[in-house]
Each structure stands twice: as C-alpha cells, then as structure tokens.
Design an enzyme around this catalytic site. Structure first.
Site, PDB file in Angstrom:
ATOM      1  N   GLU B  49       0.809  -1.222   0.000  1.00  0.00           N
ATOM      2  CA  GLU B  49       0.000   0.000   0.000  1.00  0.00           C
ATOM      3  C   GLU B  49       0.843   1.274   0.000  1.00  0.00           C
ATOM      4  O   GLU B  49       0.422   2.307  -0.521  1.00  0.00           O
ATOM      5  CB  GLU B  49      -0.956   0.020   1.190  1.00  0.00           C
ATOM      6  CG  GLU B  49      -2.074  -1.028   1.104  1.00  0.00           C
ATOM      7  CD  GLU B  49      -1.675  -2.371   1.677  1.00  0.00           C
ATOM      8  OE1 GLU B  49      -0.482  -2.566   1.990  1.00  0.00           O
ATOM      9  OE2 GLU B  49      -2.561  -3.245   1.813  1.00  0.00           O
ATOM     10  N   PHE B 111     -10.982  -7.646  14.027  1.00  0.00           N
ATOM     11  CA  PHE B 111      -9.931  -8.080  13.101  1.00  0.00           C
ATOM     12  C   PHE B 111      -9.673  -6.981  12.064  1.00  0.00           C
ATOM     13  O   PHE B 111     -10.597  -6.436  11.469  1.00  0.00           O
ATOM     14  CB  PHE B 111     -10.345  -9.374  12.398  1.00  0.00           C
ATOM     15  CG  PHE B 111      -9.349  -9.817  11.362  1.00  0.00           C
ATOM     16  CD1 PHE B 111      -8.068 -10.207  11.733  1.00  0.00           C
ATOM     17  CD2 PHE B 111      -9.679  -9.811  10.011  1.00  0.00           C
ATOM     18  CE1 PHE B 111      -7.128 -10.582  10.769  1.00  0.00           C
ATOM     19  CE2 PHE B 111      -8.752 -10.200   9.049  1.00  0.00           C
ATOM     20  CZ  PHE B 111      -7.472 -10.584   9.435  1.00  0.00           C
ATOM     21  N   GLN B 112      -8.415  -6.672  11.846  1.00  0.00           N
ATOM     22  CA  GLN B 112      -7.978  -5.626  10.916  1.00  0.00           C
ATOM     23  C   GLN B 112      -8.645  -4.281  11.203  1.00  0.00           C
ATOM     24  O   GLN B 112      -8.973  -3.529  10.298  1.00  0.00           O
ATOM     25  CB  GLN B 112      -8.191  -6.043   9.458  1.00  0.00           C
ATOM     26  CG  GLN B 112      -7.204  -7.142   9.040  1.00  0.00           C
ATOM     27  CD  GLN B 112      -7.158  -7.378   7.540  1.00  0.00           C
ATOM     28  OE1 GLN B 112      -8.128  -7.132   6.834  1.00  0.00           O
ATOM     29  NE2 GLN B 112      -6.020  -7.864   7.060  1.00  0.00           N
ATOM     30  N   LYS B 161     -17.226  -1.156   6.194  1.00  0.00           N
ATOM     31  CA  LYS B 161     -17.619  -2.160   5.206  1.00  0.00           C
ATOM     32  C   LYS B 161     -19.133  -2.217   5.017  1.00  0.00           C
ATOM     33  O   LYS B 161     -19.627  -2.313   3.897  1.00  0.00           O
ATOM     34  CB  LYS B 161     -17.095  -3.529   5.648  1.00  0.00           C
ATOM     35  CG  LYS B 161     -17.355  -4.620   4.611  1.00  0.00           C
ATOM     36  CD  LYS B 161     -16.673  -5.931   4.980  1.00  0.00           C
ATOM     37  CE  LYS B 161     -16.808  -6.917   3.815  1.00  0.00           C
ATOM     38  NZ  LYS B 161     -16.141  -8.193   4.100  1.00  0.00           N
ATOM     39  N   MET B 467      24.380   9.184   2.127  1.00  0.00           N
ATOM     40  CA  MET B 467      24.340  10.468   2.809  1.00  0.00           C
ATOM     41  C   MET B 467      24.713  10.308   4.281  1.00  0.00           C
ATOM     42  O   MET B 467      25.414  11.140   4.852  1.00  0.00           O
ATOM     43  CB  MET B 467      22.954  11.116   2.664  1.00  0.00           C
ATOM     44  CG  MET B 467      22.876  12.528   3.218  1.00  0.00           C
ATOM     45  SD  MET B 467      24.008  13.672   2.386  1.00  0.00           S
ATOM     46  CE  MET B 467      22.931  14.359   1.126  1.00  0.00           C
TER      47      MET B 467
END
Lengths: 88, 568
Positions: B49, B111-112, B161, B467
């Site tokens: 993502e 969940f999630q 959802k 760097m």
C-alpha cells in the site's frame, strides 16, 4: 512561555475536538484548561482553551494553524477579555 | 435505492474525474472492488500500500490532478501513513480511500481494525469517516475539492464495510467552484515599492509556484525586473535552469551563488515557500540584511519561521500577475549581478572523479539528463542521489522533478515514477534511486511489469547509505556505523533482481560504458528497466552547509568556504 486564552467555534463533527488537541500536542502547545459546550448557534460547539506557548511561538501563528482545520469555523484571542470578565 | 455505498463510491469517483486508482483490495474494502470491476477507472494493483500512496503522489505531481489510492482497513490503511505524511509535507493533492470494519464493530478491536482517522490526524488536511451511504458522493466531492484547493494536501476517506454494502440512491456530487483568496491591494503595492527600492533583491521560489501553475508568470516577472531567481528543491523546474537569471538551488546543498544571493540580499521575494530549515540553515543567521516579502496561499506559513515585512496571502499566480501589473520599471542591479556573476564563474557546480578509479555518480546523472532531456520526468528517493538529481539534471519545466522534499521518505522514487508514468504515458520517466532506497519499495517494479508501466530506474549504487556515510565521514571521524549495505558485493544482485521482477536489468561500472548503457535503457519501451550504476562509495555532495550552522559557512567543497574567504 506566554499564556493565551482562545475561544473557538467548531462544527459538531466526530473528530473535530481530536484534531484540535492533536494540533496542540504536535506543535508543542501546553494546554492549561479546556472546556467544550454546545454553542448557541446552529450545529456548532464552543471550545474555550487556555494555552501556554513556547518561547518564539506566537499566538497569531497558532490561530492561523487552528484556522486551517476544516471543522474550525472561528478562532478568537480572548487573552485580554478575560480580565474584564473576571472583574464583572 | 439504485445502488450500494460501494456503487456510489465508484460512480462518484468517475464523476469527479478520477481516471486511475492505485490500490490493493482486502476484507473491509472488498465491496468497493466489485463495482470497480465494471468501471472505466483504471485500477493499478500495487504490491504494497505504501507504493499506492507514493504512486498517487507521483501521478498528482506529473498531471496536476488529484491522485487516488485505496487500501483496506487495519494494516492496509496504516501502510498509507508514510505517503500521507509525505503528501502533507510537500502539499501534494491526494485522496486516500480506506476500508474500515463495520460500524457496529468499530471500537471493539475487531480483526484488521485500526483507527486510521485518528492515526492520520496530524498528517492530513482533513479526514472523513462516512456513516451513511447516501453521503458518499458528497464526501468524495468534498475530499477532491479540499485536496486540490488552497494549499493542496492529502485527504482521507474512511468507509466502514457495511456502509459500502448498504443500498442507497445515487445523488451526483456537486464540485464546489474553488474560490481563491483576494489579494490585499495595499500589500501588493507595499511589495512593489520594496522591490522598486531594493538594490540586491532575489526571488526565493518554492514548490507553491509549481502547485499553482505559475511558472509562466514567474518567468514574465523575472524578465521584467531582471531580478535573480533561486529555486528550492521542491521548485526545481519552476524556472528554466538554462535561463541566465537562474542561480540554481539554495540550501544545505545549494549552489554558492544561490546561497550567497539569499545571504547578501537586501530583499527576499519569497513565493510559495516556507523557509524550511534545509534552506535557511541556522535561522538567526539567514539572509541577515534582507527585508522579506512573503507570498503564500497558506496564511499560517507567513511569518512562521522568518518574520515577513510584507505578507501576501494568495495564489502565487495571482500574486505575480498583480506584481507584474504594478511594477513599471527595472531597477539598476548592475552591482548585484556583478557580484553574483563573479560567484557563478568562480564556484560552478562541479565534482571530482573518485580516487579509487570508480564511476563518479554525478557523471551518471549528468549523462542521463543530457541524453534524455528536459521533456522527461525525473523522480528521486532521498539522500545523496536525490541531491545530485537536483543539482545535475537540468530542469526546464515545472513538474519534471518529483521527489520527497519535506518528509525525506526513502523509497519514494520507484512508486512515484510508477504513478507519474501512469499519468503521463508519453513521457520518459527516470527514477534516480539509491541502493538503499531502492530496496525499500522495488516490489512495485513487479506492478510496473505486470501493468505495462515502462519506467526506467537508475540505481546510483555506492554500496552504502551514502548520505549517512557522508555525515559519518565529516562529523563522526569516519566511524562507519551500520551504513554499509553490501550492495557492491551483490547483496542483492540488482540485475538478477530486475530480471526476476520482469524488468530488463543492466549494469554499468565504467565511464566509457555510461552513454551506451543509458541509450540501451532508453531503447526499451515495453518493460521497466533497471540499471545498476556501480559508483564509488566516497563521492560526496557539495556544496554543503552543515546542519545547525549558518549559510555563510557554506563550503563549496571540503575546506573551501567562499563567503568566509571573501570577507577575510
């Protein structure tokens, strides 16, 4: 540290208060007191807050940063009103 | 009831002009992927993502439109946090759409479940969680308007959802007509007066000039006044590098004339820029003799770090048009230009070839620029290669350099290039990347290969976190703690890795092969190409103003301090 008293009008939306409080914590603003109540007008809430600012940070800057929050409708610096209110 | 929340979401995205979504499905966002299957919107299925978020940023900056990324709840959403923070810092208009657990489950540690709206509070312009499917079209329109107007930035839309699954009636969203701040005529006049009376003015140009599409106005105003221009990291391309009024980039790794112009100026005309610490160095020592005109669309930026003598809240395009209209004559800047011209001649950008005979990284980037030209889009990660990409690619047009300026997100280059190429399929897109950065997000090359997005990646492989190593050389007595990546020992072998990801993999380690390898990469049009440019590990980025010091301490190269020497 300088102390300032601000009065905000917010939209009564979920997360509006959180946005303001997170702005205070992420910009290093110390909150002395805070109160939230329904405002007289429309679907708005009024937030009164007393904050302490670090050296070198201005209240004008803080007001502008608060003004960027979509749910904030108005911010007023009441630092100098307070004395009058207490005296009344 | 003609659709569902999910149907309304996709229809609304179509109606606000979204043409591509970078995303990955998962449980909570799954309902949205069903109507997307039939939509004319292209969906680019990323491998992580974070790649979706940076791709949306690359798309937005290449096209000037709002970039859209989509993820599921919980880890899907938290993986978008870095791109949102990045877009917030660099004012990139993106809309992130996340799935959320069903309304009844919110707050139960389902969940999630992750409270992504709270997590992203300080790094978004605004965020929504929609509880009524009928609101979805309005919220999408508002999100697009918020992201793209005023100071652009990221907006999050969190969709439970069950809201996506519920039946609703579609109401077409109305896109608000954006209103631009009205300029204060008094401030414009004050600014014009300061400009008219200054002897050593400089245009200090930031990314806001690119966001507002004001490159033409800048050029007109600069040519009308003859005032020198410096372009910050975020503004590279806002003014042509080939233009004689351009002194290059200011800041920590800016050119000597650009830094000197700010330090010796009597007037800074700051346009769409925020006096970032990488530009100002030690703030009390920054531009000590200068009055400041600061124009920005965000009032909160004016006088934030440096007090403005004249502050103008407005879109840079309007500000410059207004200034052009009131400034009537050129002031005599001969002495100023004599000084700056002298510095330009004495301290041009330059580099030495590594003592160990290995390839100079600056040379590689210079040749890519030369052989590809200014019509291409260049992206960069963060570190030495990014600074060299800012210094040695010659930019001639806005939107041609896309990098992570404010946040400094390693791994930005590959997914940003993917998004840029998806938005600008006819342009060549080069991701100039480091061997450290590349290993953070190269999985998106599989996306590019599968989706036919033929980006080109130049890994400036110096075997180290370059760097950080440079700072260890300069400030930690060469104690190279944890900066060696093993990439020169082929951990991993980038050519094999490229091949495994479905790309063409090339390697180049000597000067004589550089042009040929670049041309070979340019000839590949049907697949992504990765070139492993094996370069010396001791090359350093110069000039440099060490962190925490004033800009007068600028060193053109190690031990050479031009502004200091001049006053001896």
């Amino acid at each position: 540290m300088t102390r300032h008293s601000l009065s905000l009008l917010l939209r009564n939306e979920p997360g509006a208060l959180a946005r303001i409080v997170v702005l205070f914590s992420s910009r290093g603003v110390d909150v002395e007191s805070l109160s939230l109540a329904p405002a007289e007008q429309g679907d708005l809430s009024r937030l009164d807050v007393v904050v302490d600012l670090q050296a070198g940070r201005t209240v004008v800057q803080l007001i502008k940063q608060l003004g960027r929050i979509v749910d904030v409708k108005n911010v007023v610096d009441r630092t100098h009103d307070e004395v009058l209110e207490l005296g009344a | 009831m003609d659709t569902t929340g999910a149907g309304a979401l996709i229809k609304a995205l179509e109606d606000v002009g979204c043409e591509v979504i970078f995303g990955m499905p998962g449980g909570a966002i799954l309902p949205a992927y069903d109507p997307l299957y039939d939509s004319k919107i292209r969906h680019v299925l990323v491998r992580h993502e974070q790649g979706a978020g940076h791709a949306a940023q690359g798309y937005a900056q290449a096209t000037g439109r709002v970039g859209v990324c989509m993820a599921t709840s919980g880890p899907g959403a938290t993986n978008l946090v870095t791109p949102l923070a990045d877009a917030y810092m660099d004012s990139v208009p993106i809309v992130a759409i996340t799935g959320q657990v069903a309304r009844s489950m919110i707050g139960t540690d389902a969940f999630q479940e992750a409270d992504i709206r709270s997590i992203t509070l300080p790094i978004t312009k605004h965020s929504f969680q929609v509880h009524d499917p009928a609101d979805i079209p309005r919220v999408i329109a508002e999100a697009f308007t918020l992201a793209s107007t005023g100071r652009p930035g990221p907006v999050l839309v969190d969709l439970p959802k069950d809201v996506l699954a519920t039946a609703t009636t579609y109401t077409p969203p109305k896109l608000a007509t954006p209103s631009r701040p009205v300029l204060s005529p008094v401030q414009v006049r004050n600014a014009a007066q300061l400009i008219g009376s200054s002897k050593r003015p400089v245009f200090y140009v930031g990314g806001g000039v690119i966001r507002s599409g004001a490159a033409q106005e800048l050029r007109r105003l600069a040519e009308k006044t003859g005032i020198p221009v410096v372009t910050t990291l975020m503004a590279r391309g806002a003014f042509p590098d080939s233009h004689p009024l351009h002194l290059g980039m200011p800041g920590m790794h800016g050119t000597v004339p650009a830094v000197a112009a700010l330090q010796r100026a009597d007037l800074l005309i700051a346009l769409g820029t925020r006096f970032d610490d990488r530009v100002t160095g030690l703030l009390p020592e920054f531009a000590p003799h200068a009055a400041v005109i600061h124009a920005d669309i965000d009032p909160a930026e004016i006088s934030k770090n440096r007090k403005a003598d004249v502050g103008i809240v407005g879109d840079c395009r309007d500000v410059m048009a207004a200034l052009s209209a009131v400034i009537t004559r050129k002031t005599d800047l001969t002495d100023w230009w004599n000084y700056l011209g002298g510095l330009r001649t004495t301290y041009p950008l330059g580099y030495d070839w590594p003592a160990d005979g290995m390839l100079a990284p600056q040379y590689v980037i210079e040749r890519i620029s030369k052989l590809t030209g200014p019509e291409a889009i260049y992206t960069a990660g963060v570190g030495q290669h990014q600074m060299w990409a800012a210094q040695y690619v010659k930019y001639e047009r806005p939107g041609s350099f896309i990098n992570s300026g404010g946040a400094g997100t390693m791994g930005f280059a590959v997914p940003a290039a993917m998004g840029a190429q998806a938005g600008a399929p006819d342009r060549t897109v080069w991701a100039i990347d480091g061997d450290g950065c590349f290993q953070m997000t190269n999985q998106e090359l599989a996306t590019c290969a599968a989706e036919g997005i033929p980006i080109k990646v130049a890994i400036i492989n110096n075997g180290n976190l370059g760097m950080v190593r440079q700072w260890q050389t300069l400030f930690y007595e060469g104690r190279y703690s944890n900066t060696r990546l093993g990439t020169h020992e082929r951990h991993p072998d980038f050519v094999k890795l490229a091949d495994a990801l479905g790309c063409v993999g090339l390697r180049c380690a000597s000067q004589s092969e550089v042009d040929g390898t670049i041309l070979e990469a340019m000839a590949v049009r049907d697949r992504p190409v990765v070139v492993d440019f094996v370069v010396g590990q001791d090359a350093q980025v110069w000039p440099m103003v060490a962190a925490g010091t004033g800009n007068d301490e600028i060193m053109a190269a190690r031990g050479i301090r031009p502004l200091f020497d001049e006053e001896e």
